[in-house]
Design an enzyme around this catalytic site. Structure first.
Site, PDB file in Angstrom:
ATOM      1  N   CYS B  86      13.415   4.191   7.479  1.00  0.00           N
ATOM      2  CA  CYS B  86      14.793   4.575   7.819  1.00  0.00           C
ATOM      3  C   CYS B  86      14.793   5.597   8.957  1.00  0.00           C
ATOM      4  O   CYS B  86      14.501   5.252  10.090  1.00  0.00           O
ATOM      5  CB  CYS B  86      15.497   5.097   6.564  1.00  0.00           C
ATOM      6  SG  CYS B  86      17.288   5.175   6.733  1.00  0.00           S
ATOM      7  N   HIS B 195      14.089   1.167   2.090  1.00  0.00           N
ATOM      8  CA  HIS B 195      13.349   2.285   1.506  1.00  0.00           C
ATOM      9  C   HIS B 195      12.411   1.852   0.388  1.00  0.00           C
ATOM     10  O   HIS B 195      12.774   1.964  -0.789  1.00  0.00           O
ATOM     11  CB  HIS B 195      14.349   3.281   0.907  1.00  0.00           C
ATOM     12  CG  HIS B 195      15.092   4.103   1.908  1.00  0.00           C
ATOM     13  ND1 HIS B 195      14.757   5.404   2.187  1.00  0.00           N
ATOM     14  CD2 HIS B 195      16.161   3.814   2.678  1.00  0.00           C
ATOM     15  CE1 HIS B 195      15.591   5.889   3.105  1.00  0.00           C
ATOM     16  NE2 HIS B 195      16.456   4.939   3.418  1.00  0.00           N
ATOM     17  N   GLU B 197      10.068   3.358  -0.981  1.00  0.00           N
ATOM     18  CA  GLU B 197       9.727   4.437  -1.929  1.00  0.00           C
ATOM     19  C   GLU B 197      10.710   4.492  -3.095  1.00  0.00           C
ATOM     20  O   GLU B 197      10.439   5.147  -4.098  1.00  0.00           O
ATOM     21  CB  GLU B 197       9.660   5.789  -1.197  1.00  0.00           C
ATOM     22  CG  GLU B 197      10.997   6.457  -0.891  1.00  0.00           C
ATOM     23  CD  GLU B 197      11.704   5.882   0.343  1.00  0.00           C
ATOM     24  OE1 GLU B 197      11.362   4.762   0.767  1.00  0.00           O
ATOM     25  OE2 GLU B 197      12.610   6.563   0.876  1.00  0.00           O
TER      26      GLU B 197
END
Lengths: 752, 281
Positions: B86, B195, B197
């Site tokens: 991002c 994302h 994560e």
């Protein structure tokens, strides 16, 4: 030349702009009485903002005092801080504490939707931070005029972008809230922002200035000309349709600075270099200095020349009144200054010593070497006027309660029931809100166990043990209009239930009491009733009010908003892995309806959507049933017996069935006893929809029975694409889902 | 254990999430500070999501000049694995470690959703554990993720197989060719808007499809450190570059040949046939 104390003594008859600053004649005279002379310009500025409705609660104080009778304890133990602090603090176990509070930013959000809403988020986050807590999430309850009204297309996208723009940039997940439409909010939208933070017990910080010689430090953003008089001018007066534009009174936010302020402040706490701390919100430096000083054990001396400015032309009065965002004030021991400035430098946060704690008892502020303020700070911060405003039973109340929904023509057959369900599901208040919530980051920080459209937001607090909290915000203002006493209690019950269906134990309340003009005795009656209802409800459920906010003057022209006593409920769950979701889990699960259904049609979503009618009596709250239901839901979650659970509220069983199907993509087949219209659309409280596997049914039944919760198995989850009510109708999930989804995008478009 | 650094810029937001994801997936998380010029000998670097320096200029435009980025740029040139997520992707483009730019999304609002993606290339350090054309679902949340590049750049990216992820079902931001993520010529630098994560923890993630990103880099790092110890350790601070390809060969999980487009320094995917099939709840 500044208007010094000396000058004020020598020129007692100087005309002063007290009326323009929002003070009443008798308030101005009271200030003169306190000081024994006329106030200086700077003193007048301070008193005017601190004695404003927004800061002083002068109209609500006598009523809010009644909250004092509530026990200062939650089902999890004593409160660590309660009403009067910047936010309440609740012990949630294992040494963890949670602080949470909701605050309104209604008026600025109408004038400048983006900045108004953004700074609303920023302000409440700083309140949480000032308690020594790390802010961990936001929620927002938003209310607008009709979805298709012209100004809604300006106000709603701006407010939503502001809430998102600020909160997303702070890295705080937005995990829920409300979006509600009603004519009465046209021209007066409500933005009620909730923030929640977490801390270890020993890290609790309170706002006071003690220790002679300790330094008073202002840190964060520079002070500018934005938001001057925001509290007194904007939030404490009714908007006048042809009055001047009030844009200069709205603050402008810088979320990046706030993010730095958060990280910097948390590191300052960790280094143990802060003795007292306060955020700068409404009334800016006036509020921070007078509140810190009056809560401490000495006086305070401030050199106003030292305040870092964004605009060097600001007068001392403007500096004192400015509501520039992203600023904090704190008191620091001289020996800790080096470490303090080192940490601020690491985060690129500007910090300036502006004064110190003195051994006197006055707050003294100098400007260019001359004294311009010399006051007892308590008279500014706490001894503002208190109004016992007249109350009057509304002249229209009896007529309103008499015009029930009983005479409205009800659906006569299955097709008409199905049509009503489809129309209510697609109505602005019941439809999909992802147009709004997709603009919020719900994932950041990695602990959002539940977020919208679940009944509550849920956050993991402790990764080791799974300890977590749930939060719900609710208010049915239509019920509150029919009966503000009962309406406040129903809001409390709904929030309580929304927390409990997820498996969390409801423990404490924050409230945001949004009402019309306090100068209208009928509004004051509504307010007083709501406070009393809330107190009795909280007593019955054992959940204390830990703090909150009052917003008056929510009125456009002569139209007051529906009374909106918004409730934020905090719940605690020992292990977030036990949480229960609202969508169905698996085909063939048994669908149970918990609680008794009465014929509660007045004030219902059905009457509103189908007939635009509001009259009669709201449903009666049943606290014993609510508590039993809550305890049963928590027990079922803990034992992993419930596969899904969903609160029954607006739109009744019909909407709960529709939502559980839409969220899961699974169909259902149910059979209803008695009048199918009442079964589907009645809004009796203390009810929930629950599913379990067929194998668990016996155990679930015995848990419900042991808690005294009435229940009925009404059908099964089905691996079909249909919601079927036996003998009445079958609705395809595809068309139900698409009409539920399209309402807001069809009106506001995408990418406006 | 692979040491993975996560840079915190002022305004970084998903840095804690990236550190947690590394821990959850079996790596050793190392927090890196924007103002420091030390990479602390990490084996790989993640530039996390957020709004570095507020992103009031262009996203990533200021972060690109922070002291730590000078080191990241230098080490990336020598083969250090770098993942930009991002805002991190935006920083990589500003730093010219990746081509193109990310502009305001065409819907003109912030958009948070669970996004379906196709893994277009497994020939990178960060995607070798996926199967080619595998469809994954990853959290997406941004307001400025609209990938733009000139025709020539786009032709090159597509032609050289450097489009790593493509949006499926919906193009959430107007990106050209539906591009969600790209890599550099050597496959060690990858940037993407979604994302990963946020897709590693069963309790809070919509899927576990993010695990593959971390597995990929661990495979790569472990492939460089064979038990014999004859290869240079990747954690020596001044030489984050990869060992010789023979070392990678020896340590590859299947003992196979180096990946097809692996060029100098043996960067590429270790032979892979066991795609991650991790599903969320």
């Amino acid at each position: 030349m500044a208007d010094t104390v000396e000058n004020a003594k020598n020129t007692p008859d100087t005309e002063q702009p007290w009326a323009e600053l929002g003070l009443k004649e008798d308030e101005y005279q009271a200030i003169k009485g306190i000081l024994g002379r006329r106030p200086t310009g700077a003193e007048l500025a301070m008193y005017s903002v601190m004695w404003s409705e927004h800061c002083s609660y002068k109209s609500s104080k006598v009523h809010l005092a009644r909250f004092g009778q509530l026990e200062k304890t939650t089902p999890r133990g004593p409160l660590l801080a309660g009403i009067g602090e910047q936010a309440g603090v609740v012990d949630v176990g294992n040494g963890w504490a949670v602080t949470f509070k909701v605050e309104s930013h209604n008026h600025p959000s109408y004038v400048e939707p983006y900045q108004g809403a953004a700074t609303g988020v920023g302000g409440i986050v700083r309140d949480i931070l000032a308690m020594g807590a790390r802010p961990i999430a936001s929620m927002d309850s938003l209310r607008f005029g009709r979805l298709d009204a012209p100004d809604t297309a300006r106000v709603l996208p701006g407010i939503v972008a502001g809430v998102g723009g600020y909160g997303n940039c702070l890295g705080l997940p937005n995990i829920g809230g409300e979006v509600v439409f009603d004519d009465s909010y046209y021209g007066n939208p409500l933005v009620n922002a909730l923030s929640v933070g977490v801390l270890r017990h020993e890290d609790l910080h309170l706002a006071f200035a003690k220790g002679v010689g300790n330094k008073v430090i202002l840190y964060g953003a520079r002070t500018g000309g934005d938001g001057i008089g925001g509290a007194s001018v904007l939030a404490s007066e009714t908007f006048d349709a042809d009055g001047p534009a009030k844009r200069p009174s709205v603050q402008v936010g810088d979320p990046f600075m706030e993010k730095l302020l958060i990280e910097c402040t948390l590191e300052l706490f960790e280094a143990d270099v802060i003795d007292g701390i306060q955020d700068l919100g409404a009334a800016g430096i006036s509020c921070a200095t007078s509140e810190l000083a009056s809560a401490g054990d000495g006086g305070m001396h401030v050199d106003l020349d030292l305040v870092p400015l964004r605009d060097s032309t600001l007068s001392p009065e403007e500096i004192l009144m400015s509501e520039s965002q992203e600023r904090m004030a704190c008191v620091v021991k001289p020996e800790n200054l080096d470490r303090f400035f080192e940490i601020c430098a690491k985060w690129d946060v500007l910090a300036t010593v502006i004064g110190e704690v003195t051994d006197g008892d006055h707050l003294v502020i100098d400007w260019h070497g001359e004294t311009i303020v010399d006051v007892d700070p308590a008279t500014v911060a706490h001894q503002g006027p208190v109004y016992n405003r007249p109350l009057a039973y509304p002249h229209w109340q009896d007529e309103l309660n008499a015009s029930t929904s009983a005479d409205l023509v009800r659906p006569q057959n299955g097709d008409e029931l199905a049509a009503a369900l489809m129309r209510i599901a697609a109505s602005p208040n019941q439809c999909d809100k992802s147009w709004v919530t997709d603009q919020y980051d719900r994932y950041v920080r990695g602990n959002s166990v539940l977020a919208q459209p679940q009944d509550s937001g849920m956050l993991r607090i402790d990764e080791e043990t799974g300890l977590g909290i749930a939060l719900a915000m609710d208010c049915n203002s239509r019920f509150a209009y029919l009966d503000p006493y009962v309406g406040a209690q129903l809001a409390l019950c709904e929030a309580y239930r929304n927390v409990a269906v997820t498996g969390a134990q409801p423990v404490a309340v924050t409230d945001c009491l949004n009402f019309g003009s306090p100068e209208d005795p009928e509004v004051m009656w509504q307010f007083s009733q709501a406070v009393d209802g809330l107190i009795e409800g909280c007593k019955a459920l054992g959940t204390p009010v830990t703090g909150g906010n009052v917003s008056f003057y929510n009125r456009t022209g002569d139209v007051n908003i529906l009374p909106t006593p918004l409730i934020g409920m905090l719940g605690v769950i020992d292990n977030v892995a036990d949480r229960v979701k609202s969508g169905y889990a698996a085909a063939d699960d048994v669908i149970l309806e918990l609680g008794n259904t009465n014929e509660d049609i007045d004030g219902s979503a059905w009457a509103s959507v189908m007939y635009d009618q509001l009259g009669g009596r709201p449903p009666a709250p049943n606290f014993a049933a609510e508590e039993a239901l809550g305890k049963a839901l928590v027990a079922l979650a803990k034992a992993h017996l419930a596969s899904s659970a969903h609160d029954l509220s607006d739109g009744g069983l019909a909407i709960a069935l529709a939502e559980s199907s839409i969220l899961s993509g699974l169909g259902a087949k149910v059979k209803l006893e008695g009048d199918p219209f009442v079964a589907l659309f009645s809004e009796t409280p203390a009810r929930a929809l629950l599913t379990c596997s067929p194998a668990a049914l016996e155990e679930v039944s015995s848990v419900l029975a042991s808690h005294g919760v009435p229940f009925a198995a009404i059908g099964q989850v089905a691996d079909t694409n249909e919601l079927e009510v036996e003998g009445q109708f079958t609705i395809g999930l595809e068309s139900l889902t698409s009409s539920w989804k399209q309402t807001i995008p069809a009106t506001l478009g995408v990418g406006v | 254990m692979a040491k993975i650094g996560v840079v915190t810029f002022p305004g970084s937001l998903d840095d804690q999430d990236a550190l947690r994801a590394i821990k959850l997936t079996g790596g050793e998380p190392v927090s890196l500070w924007h103002a420091s010029d030390s990479l602390q000998g990490v084996d790989a670097v993640i530039l996390p999501g957020g709004f570095s320096y507020g992103d009031y200029l262009r996203c990533g435009a200021i972060a690109r000049f922070s002291p730590v980025m000078a080191e990241v740029i230098r080490a990336a040139g020598k083969g250090l694995p770098v993942l930009g997520i991002c805002n991190g992707f935006q920083v990589l483009c500003e730093a010219h470690l990746l081509p193109g730019a990310l502009i305001r999304s065409d819907r003109r609002t912030f958009y948070c959703k669970d996004q379906q993606l196709r893994v277009e290339s497994t020939d990178t350090v960060w995607t070798n554990a996926f199967a080619k054309d595998q469809e994954i679902n990853i959290v997406l949340k941004h307001g400025e993720g609209n990938f733009q590049a000139d025709d020539e750049t786009l032709r090159r990216l597509e032609g050289e197989g450097r489009v790593v992820f493509r949006y499926l079902v919906e193009n959430p931001n107007g990106s050209r060719n539906g591009i969600a993520g790209i890599t550099n010529e050597t496959g060690n630098v990858v940037g993407l808007m979604p994302h990963p994560e946020h897709n590693v923890d069963p309790l809070v993630s919509p899927t576990l499809d993010g695990v593959g990103f971390f597995e990929s880099v661990y495979r790569f790092v472990n492939a460089k450190t064979p038990p014999s110890g004859t290869c240079p350790t990747p954690s020596s601070p001044d030489s984050p570059s990869s060992p010789s390809s023979s070392c990678a060969l020896v340590a590859g999980p299947n003992g196979g040949a180096p990946a097809t487009n692996a060029q100098d320094d043996g960067i590429g995917k270790p032979q892979d046939d066991g795609a991650q099939k991790v599903q969320g709840e």
